[in-house]
Design a protein around this motif. Structure first.
Motif, mmCIF file in Angstrom:
data_model
loop_
_atom_site.group_PDB
_atom_site.id
_atom_site.type_symbol
_atom_site.label_atom_id
_atom_site.label_comp_id
_atom_site.label_asym_id
_atom_site.label_seq_id
_atom_site.Cartn_x
_atom_site.Cartn_y
_atom_site.Cartn_z
ATOM 1 N N GLN A 97 0.846 -1.193 0.000
ATOM 2 C CA GLN A 97 0.000 0.000 0.000
ATOM 3 C C GLN A 97 0.878 1.239 0.000
ATOM 4 O O GLN A 97 1.091 1.884 1.017
ATOM 5 C CB GLN A 97 -0.950 -0.025 1.204
ATOM 6 C CG GLN A 97 -1.919 -1.195 1.166
ATOM 7 C CD GLN A 97 -2.747 -1.214 -0.114
ATOM 8 O OE1 GLN A 97 -3.469 -0.279 -0.405
ATOM 9 N NE2 GLN A 97 -2.618 -2.289 -0.901
ATOM 10 N N TYR A 99 1.764 4.767 -2.515
ATOM 11 C CA TYR A 99 1.182 5.601 -3.557
ATOM 12 C C TYR A 99 2.303 6.163 -4.413
ATOM 13 O O TYR A 99 3.232 6.783 -3.906
ATOM 14 C CB TYR A 99 0.371 6.725 -2.920
ATOM 15 C CG TYR A 99 -0.321 7.637 -3.891
ATOM 16 C CD1 TYR A 99 -1.330 7.158 -4.712
ATOM 17 C CD2 TYR A 99 0.040 8.972 -3.996
ATOM 18 C CE1 TYR A 99 -1.977 7.995 -5.605
ATOM 19 C CE2 TYR A 99 -0.602 9.815 -4.880
ATOM 20 C CZ TYR A 99 -1.611 9.322 -5.682
ATOM 21 O OH TYR A 99 -2.256 10.147 -6.562
ATOM 22 N N PRO A 102 -0.298 10.463 -9.108
ATOM 23 C CA PRO A 102 -1.579 10.454 -9.820
ATOM 24 C C PRO A 102 -1.503 10.057 -11.297
ATOM 25 O O PRO A 102 -2.519 10.051 -11.987
ATOM 26 C CB PRO A 102 -2.041 11.908 -9.695
ATOM 27 C CG PRO A 102 -0.759 12.692 -9.699
ATOM 28 C CD PRO A 102 0.217 11.824 -8.933
ATOM 29 N N SER A 121 -1.788 2.709 -13.712
ATOM 30 C CA SER A 121 -1.767 3.786 -12.717
ATOM 31 C C SER A 121 -0.586 3.523 -11.785
ATOM 32 O O SER A 121 0.217 2.623 -12.030
ATOM 33 C CB SER A 121 -3.082 3.817 -11.933
ATOM 34 O OG SER A 121 -3.189 2.659 -11.113
ATOM 35 N N ARG A 122 -0.514 4.313 -10.733
ATOM 36 C CA ARG A 122 0.561 4.145 -9.756
ATOM 37 C C ARG A 122 -0.040 4.159 -8.346
ATOM 38 O O ARG A 122 0.510 4.713 -7.420
ATOM 39 C CB ARG A 122 1.607 5.244 -9.946
ATOM 40 C CG ARG A 122 2.257 5.147 -11.348
ATOM 41 C CD ARG A 122 3.278 6.203 -11.599
ATOM 42 N NE ARG A 122 4.394 6.150 -10.692
ATOM 43 C CZ ARG A 122 5.446 5.325 -10.810
ATOM 44 N NH1 ARG A 122 5.525 4.491 -11.813
ATOM 45 N NH2 ARG A 122 6.414 5.373 -9.935
ATOM 46 N N THR A 123 -1.214 3.515 -8.208
ATOM 47 C CA THR A 123 -1.983 3.590 -6.967
ATOM 48 C C THR A 123 -1.518 2.654 -5.864
ATOM 49 O O THR A 123 -1.912 2.830 -4.719
ATOM 50 C CB THR A 123 -3.471 3.312 -7.246
ATOM 51 O OG1 THR A 123 -3.587 2.040 -7.893
ATOM 52 C CG2 THR A 123 -4.069 4.394 -8.124
ATOM 53 N N ASP A 124 -0.727 1.631 -6.200
ATOM 54 C CA ASP A 124 -0.191 0.718 -5.180
ATOM 55 C C ASP A 124 1.063 0.044 -5.743
ATOM 56 O O ASP A 124 1.443 0.295 -6.884
ATOM 57 C CB ASP A 124 -1.244 -0.311 -4.727
ATOM 58 C CG ASP A 124 -1.728 -1.236 -5.832
ATOM 59 O OD1 ASP A 124 -0.938 -1.581 -6.739
ATOM 60 O OD2 ASP A 124 -2.901 -1.639 -5.791
ATOM 61 N N GLU A 127 0.641 -1.843 -9.141
ATOM 62 C CA GLU A 127 0.442 -0.955 -10.291
ATOM 63 C C GLU A 127 1.735 -0.197 -10.624
ATOM 64 O O GLU A 127 2.051 -0.002 -11.794
ATOM 65 C CB GLU A 127 -0.709 0.019 -10.036
ATOM 66 C CG GLU A 127 -2.073 -0.645 -10.009
ATOM 67 C CD GLU A 127 -2.506 -1.214 -11.349
ATOM 68 O OE1 GLU A 127 -1.937 -0.854 -12.404
ATOM 69 O OE2 GLU A 127 -3.429 -2.037 -11.349
#
Length: 141
Positions: A97, A99, A102, A121-124, A127
């Motif tokens: 978890q 980040y 965006p 994306s680059r959310t976790d 990703e």
């Protein structure tokens, strides 16, 4: 006529390959007219990296992608190693978890005869790893 010519040209190579005589030569490219992808990138924090880019592979790399030759080479490396460069994170995969920002990307088009519609994306951690694995198709952020 053209089909006959293609078969006459490729048949001896296929026979040689079947006999193990081609050594470590790379596989023949698919006769699909090449691979063509549209790469849409936004919110990287680097205005020059954001935008919509065309990437043409399968022959001489082209399009307006800023690193077309390197991007095509990377996609070939992943594919030849048995990887699936556009596969999503497997369902149920445990991911750190963290980040990574965006940035998002959407890749559509054809790769190795298959339709592609992939989002990044680059959310976790998973990703972020997918994004980094596809550099330089996707930019450093």
């Amino acid at each position: 006529m053209l089909r006959h010519l293609a078969l006459a040209t490729l048949a001896p190579l296929a026979a040689t390959a079947a006999a193990g005589g081609l050594g470590s030569l790379p596989p023949l490219p698919l006769l699909s007219g090449g691979d063509s992808l549209t790469v849409h990138i936004e919110r990287t924090g680097h205005p020059e990296a954001d935008g919509t880019f065309r990437l043409e592979c399968g022959g001489t790399p082209g399009g307006n992608h800023p690193a077309a030759a390197k991007a095509c080479k990377r996609l070939d490396q992943i594919t030849q190693a048995g990887g699936k460069p556009f596969a999503p994170v497997p369902e149920g995969q445990l991911c750190t978890q963290q980040y990574g920002g965006p940035a998002i990307a959407h890749i559509t088009g054809k790769w190795r005869g298959r339709s592609i519609d992939a989002r990044f994306s680059r959310t976790d951690g998973c990703e972020i790893d997918r994004w980094e694995n596809l550099r330089p198709v996707l930019p450093r952020v």
